[in-house]
Structure formats: C-alpha cells, structure tokens
Design a protein around this motif. Sequence first.
Motif, PDB file in Angstrom:
ATOM      1  N   GLN A   1       1.802   5.250   0.486  1.00  0.00           N
ATOM      2  CA  GLN A   1       1.504   6.170   1.581  1.00  0.00           C
ATOM      3  C   GLN A   1       2.325   7.437   1.419  1.00  0.00           C
ATOM      4  O   GLN A   1       3.242   7.496   0.625  1.00  0.00           O
ATOM      5  CB  GLN A   1       1.851   5.515   2.911  1.00  0.00           C
ATOM      6  CG  GLN A   1       3.339   5.189   3.014  1.00  0.00           C
ATOM      7  CD  GLN A   1       3.678   4.305   4.190  1.00  0.00           C
ATOM      8  OE1 GLN A   1       2.899   3.438   4.534  1.00  0.00           O
ATOM      9  NE2 GLN A   1       4.819   4.527   4.778  1.00  0.00           N
ATOM     10  N   ASP A   2       1.973   8.444   2.197  1.00  0.00           N
ATOM     11  CA  ASP A   2       2.792   9.641   2.269  1.00  0.00           C
ATOM     12  C   ASP A   2       3.904   9.398   3.272  1.00  0.00           C
ATOM     13  O   ASP A   2       3.724   8.658   4.241  1.00  0.00           O
ATOM     14  CB  ASP A   2       1.962  10.837   2.740  1.00  0.00           C
ATOM     15  CG  ASP A   2       0.971  11.316   1.691  1.00  0.00           C
ATOM     16  OD1 ASP A   2       1.036  10.856   0.539  1.00  0.00           O
ATOM     17  OD2 ASP A   2       0.124  12.160   2.038  1.00  0.00           O
TER      18      ASP A   2
ATOM     19  N   PRO B   1       8.839   4.938  -0.071  1.00  0.00           N
ATOM     20  CA  PRO B   1       8.538   4.696   1.342  1.00  0.00           C
ATOM     21  C   PRO B   1       9.779   4.607   2.235  1.00  0.00           C
ATOM     22  O   PRO B   1       9.737   5.025   3.398  1.00  0.00           O
ATOM     23  CB  PRO B   1       7.776   3.370   1.326  1.00  0.00           C
ATOM     24  CG  PRO B   1       7.136   3.331  -0.021  1.00  0.00           C
ATOM     25  CD  PRO B   1       8.136   3.973  -0.946  1.00  0.00           C
TER      26      PRO B   1
ATOM     27  N   ASP C   1       3.265   7.870  -4.343  1.00  0.00           N
ATOM     28  CA  ASP C   1       2.600   7.290  -5.514  1.00  0.00           C
ATOM     29  C   ASP C   1       2.565   8.211  -6.733  1.00  0.00           C
ATOM     30  O   ASP C   1       1.854   7.959  -7.681  1.00  0.00           O
ATOM     31  CB  ASP C   1       1.181   6.870  -5.147  1.00  0.00           C
ATOM     32  CG  ASP C   1       0.306   8.030  -4.699  1.00  0.00           C
ATOM     33  OD1 ASP C   1       0.852   9.128  -4.436  1.00  0.00           O
ATOM     34  OD2 ASP C   1      -0.918   7.845  -4.611  1.00  0.00           O
TER      35      ASP C   1
ATOM     36  N   MET D   1       0.834  -1.192   0.000  1.00  0.00           N
ATOM     37  CA  MET D   1       0.000   0.000   0.000  1.00  0.00           C
ATOM     38  C   MET D   1       0.878   1.256   0.000  1.00  0.00           C
ATOM     39  O   MET D   1       1.817   1.371   0.779  1.00  0.00           O
ATOM     40  CB  MET D   1      -0.886  -0.023   1.240  1.00  0.00           C
ATOM     41  CG  MET D   1      -1.858   1.121   1.292  1.00  0.00           C
ATOM     42  SD  MET D   1      -3.081   0.812   2.566  1.00  0.00           S
ATOM     43  CE  MET D   1      -3.019   2.368   3.368  1.00  0.00           C
TER      44      MET D   1
ATOM     45  N   ASP E   1      11.142   7.698   4.365  1.00  0.00           N
ATOM     46  CA  ASP E   1      10.391   8.279   5.481  1.00  0.00           C
ATOM     47  C   ASP E   1      11.348   8.697   6.597  1.00  0.00           C
ATOM     48  O   ASP E   1      12.198   7.918   7.035  1.00  0.00           O
ATOM     49  CB  ASP E   1       9.373   7.271   6.017  1.00  0.00           C
ATOM     50  CG  ASP E   1       8.398   7.901   6.984  1.00  0.00           C
ATOM     51  OD1 ASP E   1       7.987   9.056   6.759  1.00  0.00           O
ATOM     52  OD2 ASP E   1       8.035   7.230   7.978  1.00  0.00           O
TER      53      ASP E   1
END
Length: 110
Positions: free
Chosen positions: A3-4, A97, A24, A1, A100
């Motif tokens: 995500q930010d 991701p 994304d 999935m 992060d």
Amino acid sequence: MLQDITLKITDRNGQSHEVLAPTDMNLNIMEVIRMYELAEEGTIGICGGMAMCASCQCYILNDIELPRMNEDEDAMLSEAFNVKRNSRLGCQITISPNLDGLEIELAPED
C-alpha cells in the motif's frame, strides 16, 4: 498487501507537505523527496543515495521505529553539518508500511 503510506515532510522553507509514498517500489525517503520536488534541484541526493554526502539529512520528528543506522550512515553524519540527535540520512531509510505517519524535516542545505 502492499500500500501507499503517508509521510509528512517539512521542506527547507518551513512548509509542510503531506505526501503518499508507495511501499512496493523499493524507494527511500530521499527519492520520495525528489519525486515530489520538495528540495531544489541539485540540493538533495547529490551522491545518488550512497550515504556519501549528507545532502538528504533530515530530522525525525515523531516516534516511528526506523531501520537501524548502518556504519556508513553513522560515519557520514559524524562529518556532516547541522547534525542533531534525531538526524538520519533519507537515502538510508527505505519506504515500508511501518513508516506510515513518519514526520521529518529537511536539514538546512549548508
């Protein structure tokens, strides 16, 4: 999935900004900086993200694994001003991701 992710970016005035970057949209760090207007208009991404101007040079401040530097980025940094051991071109680092928590500081404009 998808995500930010959260990035901590220190602008050229020394002000720190915590921003969200989508994973994304195939954006790079330079585009995120422009999106949040963290550098004056016309002072970052002058070459459009082609690793040809170093206007998006930034310093990596923490130990996050980044994509390997390609030959174009390495060549541009060898000619740029204010280069440090932790310098990278923001246009060459795609948001993903695993970035992060990345902390960066924008290199001086001159």
